[in-house]
Enzyme design. Sequence first.
Site, PDB file in Angstrom:
ATOM      1  N   ASP A   1      21.481 124.540  54.032  1.00  0.00           N
ATOM      2  CA  ASP A   1      21.401 125.443  55.175  1.00  0.00           C
ATOM      3  C   ASP A   1      20.024 125.353  55.840  1.00  0.00           C
ATOM      4  O   ASP A   1      19.914 125.343  57.069  1.00  0.00           O
ATOM      5  CB  ASP A   1      21.652 126.893  54.737  1.00  0.00           C
ATOM      6  CG  ASP A   1      23.031 127.116  54.153  1.00  0.00           C
ATOM      7  OD1 ASP A   1      23.963 126.363  54.506  1.00  0.00           O
ATOM      8  OD2 ASP A   1      23.172 128.040  53.330  1.00  0.00           O
TER       9      ASP A   1
ATOM     10  N   ASP B   1      24.954 129.082  47.059  1.00  0.00           N
ATOM     11  CA  ASP B   1      23.748 129.603  47.706  1.00  0.00           C
ATOM     12  C   ASP B   1      22.883 130.238  46.626  1.00  0.00           C
ATOM     13  O   ASP B   1      23.391 130.764  45.633  1.00  0.00           O
ATOM     14  CB  ASP B   1      24.111 130.649  48.761  1.00  0.00           C
ATOM     15  CG  ASP B   1      24.775 130.055  49.990  1.00  0.00           C
ATOM     16  OD1 ASP B   1      24.520 128.876  50.298  1.00  0.00           O
ATOM     17  OD2 ASP B   1      25.549 130.768  50.656  1.00  0.00           O
TER      18      ASP B   1
END
Length: 186
Positions: free
Chosen positions: A159, A145
């Site tokens: 995401d 991330d």
Amino acid sequence: MAEAERIIGTPDGDDEAAAPAEQPKRRRKIAVLFGVAVVAYIVDLVSKMIVVAKLEHHDPIEIIGDLLKFEAVRNPGAAFGMGEAFTVIFTCIAATVIIVIARLARKLYSLPWAIALGLLLGGALGNLTDRIFRSPGVFEGAVVDFIAPAHFAVFNLADSAIVCGGFLIVILSFKGLDPDGTVHKD
């Protein structure tokens, strides 16, 4: 008759027997689904490769002051870092989503649904790739991330694709549009 078969399917449930005129339309929608999925997957994969190569083990990059930063984070859990002990379960869920979307593609006649499912598929593939190939091991890998808005969870482009695809599915459902192209009004 062909329209009725497309809407309710053939008596034996074999969608391959749909009217020949409908086949090219369905193939185009399937091509859109997989095209969107491939683009979402490649953009996610390339962005993560850049983050790992250039940002991991370095200070975050401020994009908009403290409001938005790029910061490399390895996330073994789900959204907001929850469920770190369930990485294998998240891997199985992602694999199941991919299988369900691939099966649903056979009945796809709606362009908006093709786009939504393509986003979900590309995002699921992006995060599944991390879970399979990144450390600490196969099916236990941590997702990369890097988009870090202030006061929110750090996330990635996979995401984002999943959330956008899910949001689009909710809108399509509220509008009564089904993946097979039918519109129902309740």
